[in-house]
Write an enzyme that holds these catalytic residues in place. Structure first.
Site, short mmCIF file in Angstrom:
data_model
loop_
_atom_site.label_atom_id
_atom_site.label_comp_id
_atom_site.label_asym_id
_atom_site.label_seq_id
_atom_site.Cartn_x
_atom_site.Cartn_y
_atom_site.Cartn_z
N ASP A 27 0.82 -1.21 0.00
CA ASP A 27 0.00 0.00 0.00
C ASP A 27 0.86 1.26 0.00
O ASP A 27 1.97 1.26 0.51
CB ASP A 27 -0.91 -0.03 1.25
CG ASP A 27 -2.00 1.02 1.17
OD1 ASP A 27 -2.34 1.46 0.05
OD2 ASP A 27 -2.52 1.39 2.24
N ASN A 75 -11.01 -2.49 -4.88
CA ASN A 75 -10.23 -1.56 -5.70
C ASN A 75 -10.88 -1.24 -7.05
O ASN A 75 -10.46 -0.33 -7.75
CB ASN A 75 -8.79 -2.06 -5.90
CG ASN A 75 -7.93 -1.96 -4.67
OD1 ASN A 75 -7.04 -2.78 -4.43
ND2 ASN A 75 -8.14 -0.94 -3.86
C1 IPE Z 1 -5.31 -2.49 0.26
O1 IPE Z 1 -5.02 -1.16 0.04
C2 IPE Z 1 -5.33 -3.24 -1.04
C3 IPE Z 1 -4.03 -3.37 -1.69
C4 IPE Z 1 -2.89 -2.92 -1.25
C5 IPE Z 1 -4.05 -4.09 -2.93
P1 IPE Z 1 -6.15 -0.06 -0.16
O2 IPE Z 1 -5.46 1.21 -0.45
O3 IPE Z 1 -7.14 -0.52 -1.15
O4 IPE Z 1 -6.84 -0.05 1.28
P2 IPE Z 1 -7.68 1.09 1.99
O5 IPE Z 1 -8.69 1.58 0.99
O6 IPE Z 1 -6.74 2.16 2.39
O7 IPE Z 1 -8.28 0.42 3.18
C1 IPE Z 2 -1.62 0.22 -3.25
O1 IPE Z 2 -1.37 1.58 -3.28
C2 IPE Z 2 -1.95 -0.36 -4.60
C3 IPE Z 2 -3.35 -0.79 -4.75
C4 IPE Z 2 -4.27 -0.71 -3.84
C5 IPE Z 2 -3.73 -1.34 -6.03
P1 IPE Z 2 -2.54 2.64 -3.28
O2 IPE Z 2 -2.93 2.92 -4.69
O3 IPE Z 2 -3.65 2.22 -2.41
O4 IPE Z 2 -1.81 3.90 -2.68
P2 IPE Z 2 -2.42 4.93 -1.66
O5 IPE Z 2 -2.89 4.18 -0.48
O6 IPE Z 2 -3.53 5.64 -2.37
O7 IPE Z 2 -1.28 5.84 -1.34
MG MG Z 3 -4.02 2.50 -0.44
#
Ligand code: IPE
Ligand code: IPE
Ligand code: MG
Length: 245
Positions: A27, A75
């Site tokens: 993340d 997502n």
């Molecule tokens: C969790 O991260 C999913 C992945 C890293 C693939 P998210 O960015 O989707 O989680 P939330 O929305 O902050 O809980």
């Molecule tokens: C994790 O990084 C990747 C996925 C969830 C696919 P994020 O895209 O959630 O990055 P942040 O949390 O917005 O910084």
């Molecule tokens: Mg994230």
């Protein structure tokens, strides 16, 4: 780097007590890009690169299983362009992996509902899983269109289907576990979440019942092999009681 409740662990990795299975929530890609004035998609590209580096490091350390969260069932709420970029990066990664996995001896599996992914991605997944059957080695599980609740519901439905016309044997934790994507794989010993969030976000709900957690403020693209070592050292200093004394 911020540690929650515990001081920064000192010492070295004890290779006789490695976690067998590490799970990682990759993340913070979006925030990493935003801080640099780049589009979120640029963060995903660097995050994918970092995944390669960390997976190789885990293999070199002797970790048996690495499970990474790449795309959740939630997502899909993201903008279409961002989803397209992530799927494109996954395709590219799988193509490269197919050409290198015999040499690298990395087994791969995908956890999640792949039926809604593009035909191309589904074919690549099938191919990587087929090649993986041919050898032993570190196993990398990529959670793609994965949700812990979705996984449990699917398991329940499949169990009900299996015994629709016959007497169902007693359902135990062990027999139920065989209906999950993680069938035959030990539960994660250590769950790592970079990027400062203090939640599971629907990751491995069943399997992480007794996992140790390691959270840090580092955004995933900046998460280094040294920090992974720190997480393992912190893990080795924990007292896992499993409800006992
Ligand atoms: C969790 O991260 C999913 C992945 C890293 C693939 P998210 O960015 O989707 O989680 P939330 O929305 O902050 O809980
Ligand atoms: C994790 O990084 C990747 C996925 C969830 C696919 P994020 O895209 O959630 O990055 P942040 O949390 O917005 O910084
Ligand atoms: Mg994230």
């Amino acid at each position: 780097m911020r540690f929650f409740g515990k001081p920064k662990p000192a010492g070295e990795i004890d290779f006789n007590r490695l976690p067998r299975h590490i799970a990682l929530i990759m993340d913070g890609n979006g925030r990493w890009a935003k801080r640099r004035g780049l589009p979120r998609t640029a963060g995903h590209a660097v995050g994918a690169e970092n995944f390669r580096k960390i997976a190789t490091h885990c293999k070199n350390l002797g970790i048996e299983y690495l499970t990474v969260y790449a795309f959740s069932t939630e997502n899909w709420k993201r903008p279409a362009g961002e989803i397209e970029t992530i799927m494109g990066l996954l395709e590219r990664y799988l193509k490269e992996a197919i050409s290198q996995m015999e040499r690298d001896r990395v087994k791969m599996k995908v956890f999640g509902d792949t039926s809604v992914l593009s035909a191309e991605l589904q074919a690549l997944i099938a191919k990587t899983e087929e090649i993986s059957q041919r050898f032993e080695g570190v196993q990398v599980n990529i959670c793609l269109n994965y949700g812990g609740r979705d996984e449990i519901l699917r398991a329940v439905k499949r169990y009900a289907e299996d015994y629709a016309n016959s007497m169902a044997p007693e359902l135990t934790e062990e027999s139920f576990g065989r209906y999950l994507y993680s069938a035959d794989i030990p539960d994660p010993d250590l769950v790592i979440r970079p990027s400062g969030e203090l939640r599971l976000s629907n990751f491995l709900l069943w399997q992480s019942a007794y996992s140790e957690f390691y959270v840090s403020d580092t955004l995933w693209p900046d998460f280094t092999t040294q920090e992974l070592d720190q997480a393992i050292i912190a893990f080795q200093q924990r007292d896992r009681r499993y409800g006992g004394v």
